[in-house]
Every structure is written in structure tokens, then in C-alpha cells.
Motif scaffolding. Sequence first.
Motif, PDB file in Angstrom:
ATOM      1  N   GLN A  37       0.842  -1.197   0.000  1.00  0.00           N
ATOM      2  CA  GLN A  37       0.000   0.000   0.000  1.00  0.00           C
ATOM      3  C   GLN A  37       0.878   1.248   0.000  1.00  0.00           C
ATOM      4  O   GLN A  37       1.933   1.277   0.648  1.00  0.00           O
ATOM      5  CB  GLN A  37      -0.927   0.012   1.215  1.00  0.00           C
ATOM      6  N   HIS A  38       0.408   2.288  -0.693  1.00  0.00           N
ATOM      7  CA  HIS A  38       1.145   3.552  -0.754  1.00  0.00           C
ATOM      8  C   HIS A  38       0.201   4.682  -0.351  1.00  0.00           C
ATOM      9  O   HIS A  38      -0.709   5.046  -1.098  1.00  0.00           O
ATOM     10  CB  HIS A  38       1.716   3.759  -2.153  1.00  0.00           C
ATOM     11  N   TRP A  39       0.445   5.186   0.840  1.00  0.00           N
ATOM     12  CA  TRP A  39      -0.440   6.171   1.461  1.00  0.00           C
ATOM     13  C   TRP A  39       0.112   7.579   1.292  1.00  0.00           C
ATOM     14  O   TRP A  39       1.321   7.793   1.318  1.00  0.00           O
ATOM     15  CB  TRP A  39      -0.594   5.880   2.955  1.00  0.00           C
ATOM     16  N   ASP A 192       7.248   6.676  -8.568  1.00  0.00           N
ATOM     17  CA  ASP A 192       6.402   5.692  -9.248  1.00  0.00           C
ATOM     18  C   ASP A 192       7.240   4.499  -9.723  1.00  0.00           C
ATOM     19  O   ASP A 192       6.817   3.340  -9.614  1.00  0.00           O
ATOM     20  CB  ASP A 192       5.686   6.343 -10.439  1.00  0.00           C
ATOM     21  N   ARG A 195       8.221   2.306  -6.724  1.00  0.00           N
ATOM     22  CA  ARG A 195       7.118   1.482  -6.245  1.00  0.00           C
ATOM     23  C   ARG A 195       6.858   0.297  -7.175  1.00  0.00           C
ATOM     24  O   ARG A 195       6.534  -0.803  -6.718  1.00  0.00           O
ATOM     25  CB  ARG A 195       5.868   2.347  -6.099  1.00  0.00           C
ATOM     26  N   THR A 215       1.198   9.067  -8.926  1.00  0.00           N
ATOM     27  CA  THR A 215       0.078   8.341  -9.529  1.00  0.00           C
ATOM     28  C   THR A 215      -0.124   6.970  -8.903  1.00  0.00           C
ATOM     29  O   THR A 215      -1.230   6.423  -8.943  1.00  0.00           O
ATOM     30  CB  THR A 215       0.305   8.160 -11.047  1.00  0.00           C
ATOM     31  N   THR A 216       0.919   6.393  -8.306  1.00  0.00           N
ATOM     32  CA  THR A 216       0.833   5.053  -7.724  1.00  0.00           C
ATOM     33  C   THR A 216       0.254   5.039  -6.310  1.00  0.00           C
ATOM     34  O   THR A 216       0.190   3.982  -5.674  1.00  0.00           O
ATOM     35  CB  THR A 216       2.229   4.407  -7.700  1.00  0.00           C
ATOM     36  N   THR A 217      -0.174   6.199  -5.814  1.00  0.00           N
ATOM     37  CA  THR A 217      -0.761   6.278  -4.478  1.00  0.00           C
ATOM     38  C   THR A 217      -2.063   5.472  -4.424  1.00  0.00           C
ATOM     39  O   THR A 217      -2.932   5.625  -5.278  1.00  0.00           O
ATOM     40  CB  THR A 217      -1.041   7.745  -4.109  1.00  0.00           C
ATOM     41  N   THR A 218      -2.176   4.616  -3.411  1.00  0.00           N
ATOM     42  CA  THR A 218      -3.355   3.754  -3.304  1.00  0.00           C
ATOM     43  C   THR A 218      -4.333   4.211  -2.223  1.00  0.00           C
ATOM     44  O   THR A 218      -5.537   3.991  -2.341  1.00  0.00           O
ATOM     45  CB  THR A 218      -2.940   2.307  -2.984  1.00  0.00           C
ATOM     46  N   HIS A 219      -3.813   4.830  -1.152  1.00  0.00           N
ATOM     47  CA  HIS A 219      -4.640   5.198  -0.006  1.00  0.00           C
ATOM     48  C   HIS A 219      -4.291   6.613   0.477  1.00  0.00           C
ATOM     49  O   HIS A 219      -3.211   7.122   0.174  1.00  0.00           O
ATOM     50  CB  HIS A 219      -4.453   4.212   1.156  1.00  0.00           C
ATOM     51  N   SER A 233      -9.319   4.428   0.428  1.00  0.00           N
ATOM     52  CA  SER A 233      -8.739   4.483  -0.906  1.00  0.00           C
ATOM     53  C   SER A 233      -8.552   5.935  -1.320  1.00  0.00           C
ATOM     54  O   SER A 233      -9.352   6.807  -0.959  1.00  0.00           O
ATOM     55  CB  SER A 233      -9.645   3.766  -1.904  1.00  0.00           C
ATOM     56  N   GLY A 258      -4.392  10.078 -13.278  1.00  0.00           N
ATOM     57  CA  GLY A 258      -3.891   9.585 -11.998  1.00  0.00           C
ATOM     58  C   GLY A 258      -3.285  10.648 -11.111  1.00  0.00           C
ATOM     59  O   GLY A 258      -2.926  10.370  -9.966  1.00  0.00           O
TER      60      GLY A 258
END
Length: 273
Positions: A37-39, A192, A195, A215-219, A233, A258
Motif C-alpha cells: 500500500q502507498h499512502w 512511481d 514502487r 500516480t501510484t498512491t493507493t490510499h 482508498s 492519476g
Amino acid sequence: MSTRIHREVLLSAENVDLVRDGRPLLNGIDVQIEQGQHWVLLGANGAGKSTLLSLLGAVAHPTRGTVHVLGHRLGRVDMRELRSHIGHVNPRHVVERPLTVRDIVLTGLTNTPEFAQRWQPTEADRERAEELIAMMGMSERLEARWPVLSQGERGRALIARALMPDPPVLLLDEPATGLDLAAREQLLTALDEMRAQHPSMASILVTHHIEEIPTTTTHAILIRDGVIIAQGSAASVITTERISECFDHPIDILRNGGRYSAQARAPKVGSTA
């Protein structure tokens, strides 16, 4: 019926308060960070972002509640030893000697400002450092020395440094501070890429600028006055309504490719200030 992939919990806080000098800095914090996860941690200046990061990074103890870092409960573990297993990226990292980019990255293995006494990197260590430097898009600056690096180059070198021990989690406290537009974009591209090449690693990035979210942030977590007001999310949290509440100002949030951008909401035609 959907099935949820089990991911290891790397960092967690349960009903956590943090009080300093009688002043509450964090109140009722509950959060759980899992592998991959990437917060992003968003909030105004003084909202408690860096304070929360210091708890999850095993730098500070909670006043009340429970914090677990990499399976260890704070208060029952050697904090210094625990921190050595976490990748910390501090843009204010001090380098007093004119080390090269390669040497700066290699010091991530000893977590010291320069080479520790009686320690020398192996050839494998040097190869890994060069691979990380390449991932950050800095191969041409391999032998450049710290004093001549731009702020953006220093930031990318410090990310590579933090990755040297292959940490399960990476913490970034406002890594784009002081960067111009091009340097910021280079940094976000490098994050990015990092990750993508480390799929099981988790990360937390602290910022108060929407445009600095990779752009790869998930949370996302929104924090205001030491209280988490929204988390989940990224798409469900980084919205016009919730960001406006978090920053106590009407802000329109746009998303394109994104990436997020923000602008103050325009007043309605005919309205009076």
C-alpha cells in the motif's frame, strides 16, 4: 464472491493519543498500513502529519493507545534497532563532507552520515547502490559530490539511500519541499518507478500539496487538528468535499491521468464577498 488477498500489516495505531507539555497533538488515531500500500498523509501546516509519521516510524511513543511497527509494539522494543529496518527519507538530512552520490547512497547500509569506522562496502553493495541510483534517474551524477547537487538531485539520492537496506516500508516527509516544477516531476516519476520495482514495500508520503501525490498512491489519510477526519482508498478520500473540510476552505479537486490538482472554488456569479 470476491476474495481479499492477505497482506501483512506493517504499521498500525489503535486508539492513539499523543500529548506533549499538556497539549494534545494527536487524538484517537486508528490506522493500519499493509504491504504494497502507498499512502499519502494530507493536512494543513500544524495538523499533525509529521507527528503521526514519527509514531509510525518508531521515533516517538504514544501517550495512550497502541502502536505496532513491523510486528513490534512500541514500548516493548529497542526503538533504535527498529528504526534501522525502516526507510526514512528526510529532505533536511545533513551531509557535512563532500561525498559522491554513490557514497551517500551506500551510507544507507549503516544509517550514518558518512562511512562508519572500519566499514567498507562490498562489491555487491556498490552494484546495488548503482542500480538504485539508476532507478532514480541519476546514473550520470554517480560521481557528483553533495555540495554541487541540486535540491531535486539530493532528494532522489536520499530516496536511493533509504532503499539500500531493502526496507519493508518507506517514510517520506515532504520530499518535494523546495523543488521547482521540473525537479518535482522528476521526483514523482522516480517514486512511481521505485514502487513498481518494489511491489511488496509500503510507503507513506507526507505533504500538504495535492500536486505532489504520485500516480501510484493507493490510499490517503486526511488529518485536521490532530484528528483523522477521513481515510481509505485515495479516490474516495481525495475529493472536493473532503479536502475542503480538511483545509477549512472551499477547494475544487481535479484528477487527470492519476494525478490530482486543486484550485480555490470560484465564487458564484453575482455573489458578494
